[in-house]
Design a protein around this motif. Structure first.
Motif, mmCIF file in Angstrom:
data_model
loop_
_atom_site.group_PDB
_atom_site.id
_atom_site.type_symbol
_atom_site.label_atom_id
_atom_site.label_comp_id
_atom_site.label_asym_id
_atom_site.label_seq_id
_atom_site.Cartn_x
_atom_site.Cartn_y
_atom_site.Cartn_z
ATOM 1 N N SER A 204 0.820 -1.207 0.000
ATOM 2 C CA SER A 204 0.000 0.000 0.000
ATOM 3 C C SER A 204 0.857 1.262 0.000
ATOM 4 C CB SER A 204 -0.922 0.000 1.228
ATOM 5 O OG SER A 204 -1.642 1.207 1.324
ATOM 6 N N ARG B 109 -3.699 1.229 -4.427
ATOM 7 C CA ARG B 109 -3.555 1.448 -2.983
ATOM 8 C C ARG B 109 -4.868 1.136 -2.266
ATOM 9 N NH1 ARG B 109 -2.504 7.150 0.302
ATOM 10 N NH2 ARG B 109 -2.583 6.177 2.369
ATOM 11 N N LYS B 110 -5.985 1.573 -2.837
ATOM 12 C CA LYS B 110 -7.280 1.293 -2.213
ATOM 13 C C LYS B 110 -7.535 -0.205 -2.123
ATOM 14 C CE LYS B 110 -9.552 5.621 -3.518
ATOM 15 N NZ LYS B 110 -10.660 6.255 -4.297
ATOM 16 N N ASP C 19 -5.492 -1.522 0.769
ATOM 17 C CA ASP C 19 -6.077 -1.099 2.044
ATOM 18 C C ASP C 19 -7.309 -1.938 2.376
ATOM 19 O OD1 ASP C 19 -4.146 0.801 2.329
ATOM 20 O OD2 ASP C 19 -5.400 2.513 1.773
ATOM 21 N N THR D 39 -1.389 2.429 9.676
ATOM 22 C CA THR D 39 -1.915 2.135 8.343
ATOM 23 C C THR D 39 -3.391 1.758 8.405
ATOM 24 O OG1 THR D 39 0.281 1.318 7.711
ATOM 25 C CG2 THR D 39 -1.538 0.791 6.239
ATOM 26 N N ALA E 167 -6.394 3.650 6.504
ATOM 27 C CA ALA E 167 -7.250 2.897 5.600
ATOM 28 C C ALA E 167 -8.717 3.029 5.993
ATOM 29 C CB ALA E 167 -6.836 1.422 5.615
ATOM 30 N N SER F 47 -9.890 6.539 5.026
ATOM 31 C CA SER F 47 -10.103 6.648 3.580
ATOM 32 C C SER F 47 -11.359 5.920 3.162
ATOM 33 C CB SER F 47 -8.891 6.082 2.848
ATOM 34 O OG SER F 47 -9.081 6.118 1.462
ATOM 35 N N SER F 48 -11.650 4.749 3.787
ATOM 36 C CA SER F 48 -12.827 3.974 3.440
ATOM 37 C C SER F 48 -14.103 4.693 3.818
ATOM 38 C CB SER F 48 -12.763 2.611 4.128
ATOM 39 O OG SER F 48 -13.910 1.847 3.882
#
Length: 282
Positions: free
Chosen positions: A226, A238-239, A242, A270, A274, A277-278
């Motif tokens: 990631s 990257r998504k 994650d 991390t 993650a 971001s989610s």
């Protein structure tokens, strides 16, 4: 013509008896000459050497005055030696002064390059006689211990933003890990992190791929993959990593692997990023 006395010399040119260097009648030399060819004495007035036949015009007169003494450096030698010694001393003192200033600048916290092999998780070194600090001898460490200490050093320098120092120690750390055979997944993650912060992204990506080939759900492999995807601006990839990390975390953390405990901060940070971001994507 009067008979010559024993002291008189008869001129070979006009047969006139005379005393001195030259004939009083014709002016010819009354002194014997020396032949430069064979060093034989030549009779005054003779035109050729009686021994080798060399013409008299090219002969030299015998030396009547002492030759000029040859000048030597002996009287000046003590002064020359003293001057050389003085120049050497000045150069030595100047060198010491330069090294002292250079050492002071290197000791400054903002410029210092930490010493390779120091244990960044404990005391720097033991105090020697007079309180002087002695660096540990990493030559006595095992390859695994040496690699581990260099990893800690590079990570601390990276967290302090000392890019020049990171680039100085990273090649040593990478070499130390590449000497480990075989490498554990934990060690591959360490190598990948060193490669990541020193800019060797292909090497870092290779370590992430190897970890995930051995265990597609390994937390450290997913974290490293990631991070590399983020640095290479591969947003979708990257998504994906994650999402895999969030899915694998509950079962993997329950295994309580030593590398998960050792890199707990990396996993926590991390995971937090993650999850954030989610949630934003929703």
């Amino acid at each position: 013509m009067s008979q010559p006395s024993p002291r008189d010399v008869v001129c070979a040119t006009c047969s006139t008896a005379g005393i001195g260097k030259f004939c009083s009648n014709c002016g010819a030399s009354l002194e014997a000459a020396i032949c430069p060819e064979c060093n034989s004495s030549i009779t005054p007035g003779a035109r050729f050497c009686h021994n080798c036949g060399r013409p008299v015009g090219s002969v030299r007169q015998p030396a009547t005055e002492p030759a000029e003494p040859v000048k030597t450096l002996a009287p000046s030698l003590p002064w020359i030696v003293a001057a050389i010694a003085l120049v050497t001393l000045l150069a030595f003192l100047a060198g010491n002064a330069f090294n002292s200033r250079r050492g002071s600048s290197l000791d400054a916290p903002q410029n210092a390059l930490p010493q390779a092999g120091l244990d960044d998780r404990g005391p720097v070194a033991d105090a020697g006689p007079g309180g002087a600090v002695r660096a540990p001898d990493i030559s006595q460490l095992s390859p695994e211990e040496r690699a581990d200490r260099l990893f800690n050093r590079v990570m601390i320098l990276g967290s302090q933003g000392k890019t020049d120092s990171v680039l100085f120690f990273a090649p040593m750390a990478i070499s130390a890990y590449q000497m480990l055979n075989p490498m554990t997944l934990d060690q591959r993650y360490d190598l990948g992190r060193i490669a990541e912060i020193s800019g060797a992204l292909p090497l870092a990506r290779a370590q992430a791929d190897t970890i995930l080939q051995n265990n597609p759900r390994h937390l450290l492999g997913l974290i490293l993959a990631s991070r590399i995807a983020a640095l290479e601006n591969r947003v979708a990839e990257r998504k994906t990593y994650d999402a895999r990390l969030l899915s694998a975390y509950p079962a993997e953390v329950a295994r309580k692997l030593p590398e998960y405990e050792r890199h707990a901060d990396d996993i926590t940070n991390t995971l937090s990023a993650a999850r954030s971001s989610s949630s934003q994507a929703r």
